[in-house]
Design a protein around this motif. Structure first.
Motif, PDB file in Angstrom:
ATOM      1  N   ASP A  11       1.182  -1.281  -0.004  1.00 50.71           N
ATOM      2  CA  ASP A  11       0.035  -0.327  -0.461  1.00 50.71           C
ATOM      3  C   ASP A  11       1.086   1.425   0.024  1.00 50.71           C
ATOM      4  O   ASP A  11       0.434   2.024  -0.203  1.00 50.71           O
ATOM      5  N   ARG A  12       2.067   1.602  -0.418  1.00 53.53           N
ATOM      6  CA  ARG A  12       3.123   2.207  -0.499  1.00 53.53           C
ATOM      7  C   ARG A  12       4.509   1.343  -0.563  1.00 53.53           C
ATOM      8  O   ARG A  12       4.268   0.311  -0.464  1.00 53.53           O
ATOM      9  N   GLY A  13       5.435   2.445  -0.801  1.00 46.28           N
ATOM     10  CA  GLY A  13       6.750   1.879  -1.218  1.00 46.28           C
ATOM     11  C   GLY A  13       6.845   2.230  -2.945  1.00 46.28           C
ATOM     12  O   GLY A  13       7.068   3.534  -2.936  1.00 46.28           O
ATOM     13  N   VAL A  17       6.185   0.732 -12.559  1.00 51.55           N
ATOM     14  CA  VAL A  17       5.642   1.228 -13.054  1.00 51.55           C
ATOM     15  C   VAL A  17       4.655   2.086 -12.352  1.00 51.55           C
ATOM     16  O   VAL A  17       3.967   1.294 -11.737  1.00 51.55           O
ATOM     17  N   LEU A  18       4.271   3.126 -11.957  1.00 58.89           N
ATOM     18  CA  LEU A  18       3.519   4.011 -11.421  1.00 58.89           C
ATOM     19  C   LEU A  18       2.169   4.995 -12.107  1.00 58.89           C
ATOM     20  O   LEU A  18       2.883   5.755 -12.545  1.00 58.89           O
ATOM     21  N   ALA A  99      14.426  12.919  -8.024  1.00 63.14           N
ATOM     22  CA  ALA A  99      13.668  11.889  -6.640  1.00 63.14           C
ATOM     23  C   ALA A  99      13.248  10.601  -7.125  1.00 63.14           C
ATOM     24  O   ALA A  99      12.883   9.737  -6.746  1.00 63.14           O
ATOM     25  N   HIS A 100      12.294  11.064  -8.045  1.00 61.88           N
ATOM     26  CA  HIS A 100      11.163  10.028  -8.831  1.00 61.88           C
ATOM     27  C   HIS A 100       9.832   9.378  -7.996  1.00 61.88           C
ATOM     28  O   HIS A 100      10.380   7.665  -7.416  1.00 61.88           O
ATOM     29  N   VAL A 101       9.462  10.577  -7.116  1.00 61.38           N
ATOM     30  CA  VAL A 101       8.356  10.374  -5.606  1.00 61.38           C
ATOM     31  C   VAL A 101       7.261  11.162  -6.632  1.00 61.38           C
ATOM     32  O   VAL A 101       7.300  12.439  -6.644  1.00 61.38           O
ATOM     33  N   VAL A 102       6.110  10.308  -6.117  1.00 63.47           N
ATOM     34  CA  VAL A 102       4.929  10.971  -5.823  1.00 63.47           C
ATOM     35  C   VAL A 102       4.664  10.996  -4.760  1.00 63.47           C
ATOM     36  O   VAL A 102       4.846  10.477  -3.801  1.00 63.47           O
ATOM     37  N   VAL A 103       3.964  12.065  -3.985  1.00 67.21           N
ATOM     38  CA  VAL A 103       3.239  12.003  -2.745  1.00 67.21           C
ATOM     39  C   VAL A 103       1.617  12.365  -2.523  1.00 67.21           C
ATOM     40  O   VAL A 103       1.859  13.533  -3.326  1.00 67.21           O
ATOM     41  N   THR A 104       1.139  12.408  -1.834  1.00 63.73           N
ATOM     42  CA  THR A 104      -0.538  12.443  -2.395  1.00 63.73           C
ATOM     43  C   THR A 104      -0.765  12.860  -0.850  1.00 63.73           C
ATOM     44  O   THR A 104      -0.030  13.355  -0.008  1.00 63.73           O
ATOM     45  N   VAL A 105      -2.671  13.350  -0.974  1.00 60.34           N
ATOM     46  CA  VAL A 105      -2.590  14.305  -0.066  1.00 60.34           C
ATOM     47  C   VAL A 105      -2.652  14.054   1.230  1.00 60.34           C
ATOM     48  O   VAL A 105      -2.308  14.877   2.834  1.00 60.34           O
ATOM     49  N   GLN A 106      -2.516  12.387   1.375  1.00 62.38           N
ATOM     50  CA  GLN A 106      -2.418  11.822   3.023  1.00 62.38           C
ATOM     51  C   GLN A 106      -1.389  11.778   3.306  1.00 62.38           C
ATOM     52  O   GLN A 106      -0.737  11.722   4.457  1.00 62.38           O
ATOM     53  N   GLY A 107      -0.250  12.123   2.532  1.00 63.73           N
ATOM     54  CA  GLY A 107       1.068  12.380   3.118  1.00 63.73           C
ATOM     55  C   GLY A 107       1.894  11.363   2.882  1.00 63.73           C
ATOM     56  O   GLY A 107       3.085  10.811   3.172  1.00 63.73           O
ATOM     57  N   PHE A 110       4.697   7.272  -2.409  1.00 62.91           N
ATOM     58  CA  PHE A 110       5.541   6.491  -3.470  1.00 62.91           C
ATOM     59  C   PHE A 110       6.721   6.390  -4.547  1.00 62.91           C
ATOM     60  O   PHE A 110       6.721   8.386  -5.470  1.00 62.91           O
ATOM     61  N   GLY A 111       7.312   5.892  -4.725  1.00 65.39           N
ATOM     62  CA  GLY A 111       8.035   6.148  -5.820  1.00 65.39           C
ATOM     63  C   GLY A 111       8.231   5.146  -7.123  1.00 65.39           C
ATOM     64  O   GLY A 111       7.618   4.580  -6.896  1.00 65.39           O
ATOM     65  N   TYR A 112       9.048   5.765  -7.440  1.00 65.44           N
ATOM     66  CA  TYR A 112       8.220   4.787  -9.640  1.00 65.44           C
ATOM     67  C   TYR A 112       9.901   4.952 -10.094  1.00 65.44           C
ATOM     68  O   TYR A 112      11.096   5.682  -9.565  1.00 65.44           O
ATOM     69  N   GLY A 113       9.738   3.912 -10.494  1.00 64.79           N
ATOM     70  CA  GLY A 113      10.918   4.116 -12.431  1.00 64.79           C
ATOM     71  C   GLY A 113      10.421   4.502 -12.803  1.00 64.79           C
ATOM     72  O   GLY A 113      11.298   5.814 -13.851  1.00 64.79           O
ATOM     73  N   ARG A 114       9.099   4.606 -13.880  1.00 65.73           N
ATOM     74  CA  ARG A 114       8.422   5.479 -13.938  1.00 65.73           C
ATOM     75  C   ARG A 114       7.122   5.738 -14.018  1.00 65.73           C
ATOM     76  O   ARG A 114       6.564   5.055 -13.212  1.00 65.73           O
ATOM     77  N   LEU A 115       6.606   7.038 -14.441  1.00 67.79           N
ATOM     78  CA  LEU A 115       5.343   7.587 -13.946  1.00 67.79           C
ATOM     79  C   LEU A 115       4.145   7.790 -15.340  1.00 67.79           C
ATOM     80  O   LEU A 115       5.069   8.366 -16.103  1.00 67.79           O
ATOM     81  N   VAL A 116       2.919   6.819 -14.832  1.00 69.29           N
ATOM     82  CA  VAL A 116       3.073   7.501 -15.900  1.00 69.29           C
ATOM     83  C   VAL A 116       1.058   8.944 -15.531  1.00 69.29           C
ATOM     84  O   VAL A 116       0.816   7.824 -14.542  1.00 69.29           O
ATOM     85  N   TRP A 117       1.238   9.399 -15.989  1.00 71.23           N
ATOM     86  CA  TRP A 117       0.095  10.398 -15.388  1.00 71.23           C
ATOM     87  C   TRP A 117      -1.065  10.487 -16.101  1.00 71.23           C
ATOM     88  O   TRP A 117      -1.274  11.197 -17.730  1.00 71.23           O
ATOM     89  N   ALA A 118      -2.302   9.947 -15.773  1.00 69.51           N
ATOM     90  CA  ALA A 118      -2.956   9.497 -16.380  1.00 69.51           C
ATOM     91  C   ALA A 118      -4.958  10.277 -15.634  1.00 69.51           C
ATOM     92  O   ALA A 118      -5.424   9.511 -15.332  1.00 69.51           O
ATOM     93  N   ALA A 119      -4.222  11.542 -15.267  1.00 69.85           N
ATOM     94  CA  ALA A 119      -4.624  11.313 -14.711  1.00 69.85           C
ATOM     95  C   ALA A 119      -6.535  12.518 -15.017  1.00 69.85           C
ATOM     96  O   ALA A 119      -7.525  13.593 -14.067  1.00 69.85           O
TER      97      ALA A 119
END
Length: 423
Positions: A11-13, A17-18, A99-107, A110-119
């Protein structure tokens, strides 16, 4: 459909691919990678329920023809068996591309090797008095639609602000449910952004025939309050249109803010190349939030299921190292009452139209030309023309053949002076 948060083994880490966003684009990326990508895949969804189809919300779900379970993009078993980790109720606040990291509004981080933004995209919100009153709705999510539908009953006065496809589909569903509907459009005709005058006039007549009221050239100045909730829609000419329920449907805007703040190049959406890559290292994007290079050298942003799915497939191939580029033939559709509108191509900047009579009294097509070539076709209750439309895009056609309903549209193609005929 389950509305409880569901997650896989972590649930974190970090994920190889994120994917941010669980609409059509994000789910397509995950599904395309699931059976061949060897690394870990995570999907962050801002909603509380499993990923679902959005077009049927106004095309079938609102009037009861489609059930919640029928909306699922993938069976629930997919998220248990595919190896893809689906994390619900996670909205991303920041992206750190170094840093290849995303942070959620809950804090959560999540690290990623590759990120896909599909928001995807969010509804455009009009900043007028009263828009926050109970009884004022927007339709972008399943939860939005469930709340709106709960208020629609026979005899209820419903005002729809916006005469685009979503607003008109919702209006037709409300009419079917017995509501008294008024459509308020700021422009001089319906569907001004997406189709030509001939189709707009036909759609207007059909809404009037079904008992809806339509106000064109009508500027909204606010929502009137009655007993603590919406009671009317105020117009600039001083009129107050009575309303028990108000739907605001004036378009959507791409969800670019977080990625733009991270340094991604954005204009009319997040700019991507034909492999779905953004200007940030190891960051891709797909769907309604993106714009990509067009054939004319400009950029294109499409709000369609087809674009989301096909771009998602290209992004997955790019991540897998395949040599794939995005080539799109846009199509759109809308269902209102007994009207089935299907569109191939983009009618913008057309300089000529040909209206083609169909096989029935309510069937016709409009062929749009730009510099003598077909750039788009609207088919209204004319399935054969819709099937043929893809073949005539980019072609020169014989107007006399197009006007003859006995001739298939595909048979109206004429060769260029050099003898070439589009394949």
């Amino acid at each position: 459909m389950s509305r409880s948060a569901r997650s896989g083994s972590r649930d974190r880490g970090a994920f190889d691919v994120l994917i941010v966003g669980a609409g059509h684009a994000g789910v397509q990326v995950a599904a395309s990678l699931a059976h061949s990508f060897e690394g870990s895949i995570g999907v962050l969804s801002g909603e509380l329920c499993e990923p679902y189809e959005k077009p049927p919300l106004t095309k079938g779900f609102l009037n009861g023809a489609v059930t919640e379970s029928e909306l699922l993009l993938r069976p629930s078993a997919f998220w248990q068996e595919s190896g893809v980790t689906l994390l619900l109720d996670r909205r991303v606040a920041t992206v750190d591309p170094d840093a290849h990291v995303v942070v959620t509004v809950q804090g959560e981080r999540f690290g990623y090797g590759r990120l896909v933004w599909a928001a995807g995209a969010d509804p455009i919100r009009i900043g007028l008095p009263g828009v926050d009153l109970p009884g004022v709705h927007e339709l972008r999510t399943l939860e939005d639609t469930v709340r709106f539908r709960a208020e629609i009953r026979p005899g209820k006065k419903v005002v729809v602000i916006g005469g685009g496809y979503v607003g008109l589909e919702a209006a037709s569903a409300c009419v079917k449910l017995g509501a008294e509907v008024t459509i308020v459009e700021a422009r001089s005709r319906l569907l001004a952004r997406v189709t030509g005058a001939e189709v707009a006039e036909y759609v207007l007549r059909r809404h009037l025939d079904h008992g809806a009221h339509v106000e064109l050239d009508a500027a909204v100045t606010g929502i009137a309050e009655t007993d603590g909730r919406a009671g009317g829609v105020l117009l600039s000419d001083g009129r107050d249109i009575p309303a028990d329920v108000v739907l605001v449907s004036v378009g959507i805007q791409p969800n670019t803010g977080v990625l733009a703040a991270a340094g991604a190049r954005c204009s009319n959406g997040i700019e991507v190349d034909l492999q779905g890559r953004t200007s940030l290292p190891d960051v891709y994007a797909a769907g309604d939030c993106t714009c990509f290079p067009g054939d004319d050298g400009g950029s294109v942003r499409l709000e369609s299921l087809q674009n989301a799915v096909e771009q998602g497939e290209i992004v997955a191939k790019s991540i897998m190292g395949e040599d794939a580029t995005y080539g799109v033939v846009p199509y759109f559709w809308s269902n209102q009452y007994d009207i089935k509108i299907k569109t191939i191509g983009l009618f913008t900047e057309h300089d000529e139209t040909i209206v083609r009579t169909g096989s029935g009294s309510s069937a016709f097509s409009v062929v749009y030309l730009r510099n003598g070539r077909v750039c788009a076709v609207d088919s209204i209750n004319a399935m054969k023309d819709y099937v043929d439309a893809r073949q005539v895009l980019g072609a020169r056609i014989a107007p006399s053949a197009v006007l003859d309903p006995a001739v298939r549209l595909r048979d109206a193609i004429v060769a260029d002076p050099a003898g070439d005929v589009p394949s």
